[in-house]
Enzyme design. Sequence first.
Site, mmCIF file in Angstrom:
data_model
loop_
_atom_site.group_PDB
_atom_site.id
_atom_site.type_symbol
_atom_site.label_atom_id
_atom_site.label_comp_id
_atom_site.label_asym_id
_atom_site.label_seq_id
_atom_site.Cartn_x
_atom_site.Cartn_y
_atom_site.Cartn_z
ATOM 1 N N HIS A 49 0.876 -1.192 0.000
ATOM 2 C CA HIS A 49 0.000 0.000 0.000
ATOM 3 C C HIS A 49 0.907 1.234 0.000
ATOM 4 O O HIS A 49 1.888 1.280 0.731
ATOM 5 C CB HIS A 49 -0.851 -0.059 1.273
ATOM 6 C CG HIS A 49 -1.985 0.913 1.339
ATOM 7 N ND1 HIS A 49 -1.797 2.268 1.331
ATOM 8 C CD2 HIS A 49 -3.319 0.718 1.439
ATOM 9 C CE1 HIS A 49 -2.982 2.868 1.427
ATOM 10 N NE2 HIS A 49 -3.934 1.945 1.488
ATOM 11 N N ARG A 83 -7.097 10.139 -0.070
ATOM 12 C CA ARG A 83 -6.849 10.526 -1.474
ATOM 13 C C ARG A 83 -8.159 10.521 -2.245
ATOM 14 O O ARG A 83 -8.410 11.374 -3.093
ATOM 15 C CB ARG A 83 -5.852 9.552 -2.106
ATOM 16 C CG ARG A 83 -4.414 9.844 -1.730
ATOM 17 C CD ARG A 83 -3.477 8.801 -2.282
ATOM 18 N NE ARG A 83 -3.472 7.596 -1.490
ATOM 19 C CZ ARG A 83 -3.484 6.353 -1.980
ATOM 20 N NH1 ARG A 83 -3.515 6.160 -3.292
ATOM 21 N NH2 ARG A 83 -3.475 5.306 -1.183
#
Length: 465
Positions: free
Chosen positions: A247, A270
């Site tokens: 990740h 995000r």
Amino acid sequence: MLTPSPPRTTAIIVGSGLAGLSAASQLISHNIPVRLLERAEKPGGNSIKASSGINGAPTKYQNVSDDAFYADSVKSAGKAMHSLTAEREKLIEALTNKSAAAIDWLVDEKGVDLSKVAVLGGHTYARTHRGAGQTPPGFAIVSTLLKGLKESPLFHLQTSCTVTKVLQSGPRVTGVEYACDDGKKEELHGPLIFATGGFGGDAEGLLARYRPDLAGYPSTNDPRPGTQPLLTAIGAQLIDMDQVQVHPTGFVDPAAPESPLKFLAAEVLRGEGGLLLLDGKRFINELETRENVTNAITATPPVSTSPKQWEVQLILDEGVYKAAKSHIDFYIFKKLMRKSTISDLDSNALPSIQEYAKAAAGKQKDSFGRTQFANWTLVDPTPESVVYVGAVTPVVHFTMGGVLINEKSEMLNEKNEPIEGVWGAGEVTGGVHGGNRLGGSSLLECVVFGRIAGEKCVEFVNSKQ
Ligand code: FAD
Ligand code: SIN
């Protein structure tokens, strides 16, 4: 005189994460007793930590009609689709076609709030659901299912007990051997559902064997051994064991920058409009797949080798803050993020954020091809503009590989035949995500394949009564 009915067969579930709890809920709803064995002191596994949400499409909370989920999942799985193509397609079909039912089940039957939807990387549309309140999605879902199960006299949870062996009579699985922290060792007999999670925390064992190149990377997973060897011992087939998800955004805690265990900076930050900077400059569309964002970071030299780390900044504005307030307040409380101004960042940051803000406002095309800016509202960034900032680095997060199952959650042997008496669900299994899992699709696989495993186990029990 009435003849007493024979006691009902008890189903055994190993692992109390979302896959195990979904399977248990299904069995209990059919009045099948369940013994759930969990090696940790507390139930919930990694599932309870989930921070961004669960995918589903189409659902009542999406504002677009969405038929692209299957295609997005196949695209994200990538080259892995070239082998066992038909088997993988069936798994992805089951995952995506049953996703709406999974959300309905959690919301309408179980009462979990999943009313907020965001877009994560690699998704064409927003389809990752979380609640509108303070409670993170993993905790909300796990605690609700556990509470419901504990209300049933048919449900028996034993924590601090580790399954050490799967028992067989010929090729048929008949139960497990387990050992508890209090010294008790026992056998338990019955049909078995394996839901023991991934091996992302098994740095010295399975991870080192299948991905030695990831040595030294920090992780979001607590150290713990993987459990696939218990299943290969009964003939289960492994798939994609070298497909490990790194990740792109684990927080580097300023108070413990060298810690190998990182707190995850949820992708939803995000998704709600956040951007990434490396040396003060943007370097990618932040909503690319995790694989692509991570590769863009790791193509540059790390700033430290032990642990292997990069220095990326995650930047949010007031609009993103409002949209993901509960997450960000928590990260600020943990001192993983801080409220600041652009003048406090690298000197390259101001022009980079100005470019991003223009694209977000529709004044120009984004040079990295980003088209969704969600809740970013800052139109004209100046040195005094308020931003929320955290340092992040790539982290080992999820293992796509595991024991091969089919769309009935049956565990398959090397000849692709079901092994009788055992089903698998959740991160312990492989094949559903290929080379890259889409954010939000793990909680989904737990619910979809956990419920299927429960349902197939019910049929098995009923066929034997
Ligand atoms: P787990 O939840 O890990 O549960 C497995 C359980 O089995 C554990 O409790 C373990 O102790 C137990 N166990 C293992 N071996 C044995 C044994 N031999 N005997 C007895 N018990 C055993 N995914 C999403 O889709 N959305 C998200 O927002 C999201 N956020 C995440 C955030 C973090 C920080 C992390 C780490 C992961 C996140 N994921 C997310 C991924 C997702 O949470 C997990 O992949 C998923 O929950 C795995 O569920 P599971 O039920 O398969 O396993
Ligand atoms: C995250 O919150 O970024 C994790 C989501 C996931 O692993 O699906």
